[in-house]
Design an enzyme around this catalytic site. Structure first.
Site, PDB file in Angstrom:
ATOM      1  N   ASP A 191     -15.889   9.176  18.002  1.00  0.00           N
ATOM      2  CA  ASP A 191     -17.080   8.335  18.052  1.00  0.00           C
ATOM      3  C   ASP A 191     -17.895   8.503  16.774  1.00  0.00           C
ATOM      4  O   ASP A 191     -17.799   9.531  16.087  1.00  0.00           O
ATOM      5  CB  ASP A 191     -17.940   8.709  19.263  1.00  0.00           C
ATOM      6  CG  ASP A 191     -17.222   8.465  20.580  1.00  0.00           C
ATOM      7  OD1 ASP A 191     -16.398   7.536  20.636  1.00  0.00           O
ATOM      8  OD2 ASP A 191     -17.488   9.208  21.542  1.00  0.00           O
ATOM      9  N   LYS A 192     -18.713   7.522  16.487  1.00  0.00           N
ATOM     10  CA  LYS A 192     -19.516   7.529  15.258  1.00  0.00           C
ATOM     11  C   LYS A 192     -20.244   8.856  15.062  1.00  0.00           C
ATOM     12  O   LYS A 192     -20.222   9.439  13.976  1.00  0.00           O
ATOM     13  CB  LYS A 192     -20.520   6.379  15.293  1.00  0.00           C
ATOM     14  CG  LYS A 192     -21.520   6.391  14.142  1.00  0.00           C
ATOM     15  CD  LYS A 192     -22.560   5.292  14.291  1.00  0.00           C
ATOM     16  CE  LYS A 192     -23.604   5.370  13.183  1.00  0.00           C
ATOM     17  NZ  LYS A 192     -24.646   4.317  13.324  1.00  0.00           N
TER      18      LYS A 192
END
Length: 331
Positions: free
Chosen positions: A145-146
């Site tokens: 995830d970011k």
């Protein structure tokens, strides 16, 4: 299969001789063994399009071989991504001709998409190695995830991409994460709960009876007064898996904007801890180690990404707060 192997005739034509041991077998199955650098689906497409020939003639996937035939494959490698190369620094942990292992920082999106058309890991990878444009997803075989930091492996060739995807599907890639969660857990355990898209919020995932199987093993790494540092090992790799499982166990990851809920400050927390908790604007989750077999040599590779500074500061503040509380309790 045997010591028979494909050989490049030019940049786009490959040739191999079918070994006698393959007599009686299907064309598509033998082709996959002669050209392991390509996925079965890609080879099947080339058979159907006439780009994979048997003794110079088109053939069907189910055709039976007798051994000794010459196979030619016209490699058609269309560009797999149209993302633009961008000079974005990468922290490389390991690199050879087949794989690239990096330490992804928090805040870096992996793939371009809505809201993130550029400035992503894919843009950075294409700048470092333009040949990745011909590899599916620019060689990215799994994602973070970011705002999750840590180690990722990238395939630099089709052969590596095919092999790594197979390892991931077979659950032969071992991934361990460091997570700081809310609550003083007393023991480790296993979260075995299926995950799928949230029924109402399309940005979120949720534990659902009709979801895909998802298994996370976790054990205590360090206990604090009102928080716990966990080592989490993925058995499956669902979107947001650790984040969803920890929230499901009522111990959400610190700072998680989707699953963490309202900020909880321990009673009597030190000023330093209050500042760290209020200022921690991402999920406290870090992909610490990654273990896989090299896609060509078969040698085991273990890569580790050091704990980033923001997580170190958070854990230091939690440690100091716990020590202070213990000291006050002794008085």
């Amino acid at each position: 299969m045997s010591d028979q192997s494909s050989e490049p005739l030019d940049s786009s034509l490959r040739q191999a001789v079918v070994p006698d041991s393959a007599a009686g077998r299907r064309f598509d199955a033998v082709l996959a063994e002669l050209f392991p650098e390509f996925s079965r689906s890609r080879l099947s497409e080339w058979i159907k399009s006439g780009d994979a020939l048997l003794d110079g003639e088109t053939a069907r996937p189910r055709d039976t071989l007798r051994g000794g035939e010459t196979v030619q494959v016209q490699v058609v490698l269309e560009t797999q991504t149209h993302a633009a190369p961008q000079d974005i620094p990468l922290n490389v942990l390991y690199e050879d001709d087949h794989v690239l292992v990096i330490d992804k920082p928090a805040g870096l999106v992996v793939h371009p998409g809505a809201g993130n058309p550029d400035g992503t890991l894919v843009n950075a990878l294409l700048f470092r190695d333009p040949n990745l444009a011909a590899v599916p997803r620019a060689g990215v075989v799994h994602r973070l995830d970011k705002d999750t930091s840590g180690v990722m492996v990238v395939a630099r060739t089709l052969q590596a991409q095919t092999a790594l995807v197979e390892q991931l599907s077979a659950r032969d890639v071992h991934r361990q994460y460091l997570a700081v969660v809310v609550g003083a857990l007393v023991s480790g355990g296993t979260a075995d709960a299926p995950i799928d898209r949230h029924p109402r919020d399309r940005l979120k995932m949720a534990v659902r009876d009709d979801g895909r199987d998802a298994v996370t093993h976790y054990r205590l790494r360090e206990r604090f007064r009102a928080h716990t540092a966990l080592e989490c090992r993925l058995e499956t790799g669902r979107t947001h898996q650790i984040r969803v499982h920890m929230a499901h166990l009522k111990s959400p990851i610190v700072g998680d904007p989707l699953y963490g809920g309202a900020l909880k400050l321990p009673k009597g927390a030190t000023d330093t801890l209050v500042a760290e908790l209020r200022g921690f604007k991402r999920q406290a989750l870090h992909a610490e180690t990654l273990e896989f077999l090299h896609p060509v040599s078969g040698e085991p590779i273990r890569a580790s990404a050091p704990v980033p500074e923001d997580l170190q500061r958070l854990m230091s503040a939690l440690r100091e707060d716990s020590a202070r509380a213990a000291e006050l309790a002794r008085r």
